[in-house]
Design an enzyme around this catalytic site. Structure first.
Site: not given
Length: 140
Positions: A58, A65, A81-82, A99-100
């Site tokens: 935050c 968060d 590639e993960l 967040h946005e």
């Protein structure tokens, strides 16, 4: 990076200008690259990655968060590639980001790197202060 930022004891002590300056710096912060592999088919189905442990900070309080992230896309020429995708997502754990801004940054980085045919990113935010937040960004 968390040590670089100062957080107020109360949200009421943070000015919008302070948050704006901080977010401008955060959005310029370099992130680890997402390594891609060739997608070796002409067409592909929809792929969904779900990451239930995305953590960022935050920007006002410095408290973590917690998010569930879903990346839903149709491959074009590349796939991520993960392990590198996970390292990219882990890099947010000390980053103070709204967040946005978080959903836009992930969407833009995935688009720039993987260049999918279509992309939808969903960010489900753990309840804070009694408010449940969901953010969605998708390609046209």
């Amino acid at each position: 990076m968390n040590e670089h930022f100062e957080y107020a004891g109360k949200i009421e002590d943070v000015s919008p200008e302070d948050v704006d300056r901080q977010q401008a710096e955060v959005l310029r912060h370099p992130m680890p690259g997402i390594v891609t592999l060739a997608f070796q088919h002409d067409t592909g189905g929809t792929v969904t990655y779900e990451y239930p442990e995305l953590i960022a900070v935050c920007p006002m309080t410095g408290i973590p968060d917690i998010y569930t992230l879903r990346v839903i896309y149709v491959p074009q020429d590349k796939i991520p590639e993960l392990k590198s995708l996970r390292m990219y997502l882990l890099a947010y754990r000390n980053l103070p980001i709204l967040h946005e801004h978080l959903i836009c940054r992930i969407f833009d980085d995935f688009t720039d790197t993987v260049a999918p045919r279509c992309l939808r990113v969903e960010l489900d935010v753990a309840v804070r202060g009694g408010i449940h937040t969901t953010a969605v960004k998708e390609s046209e």
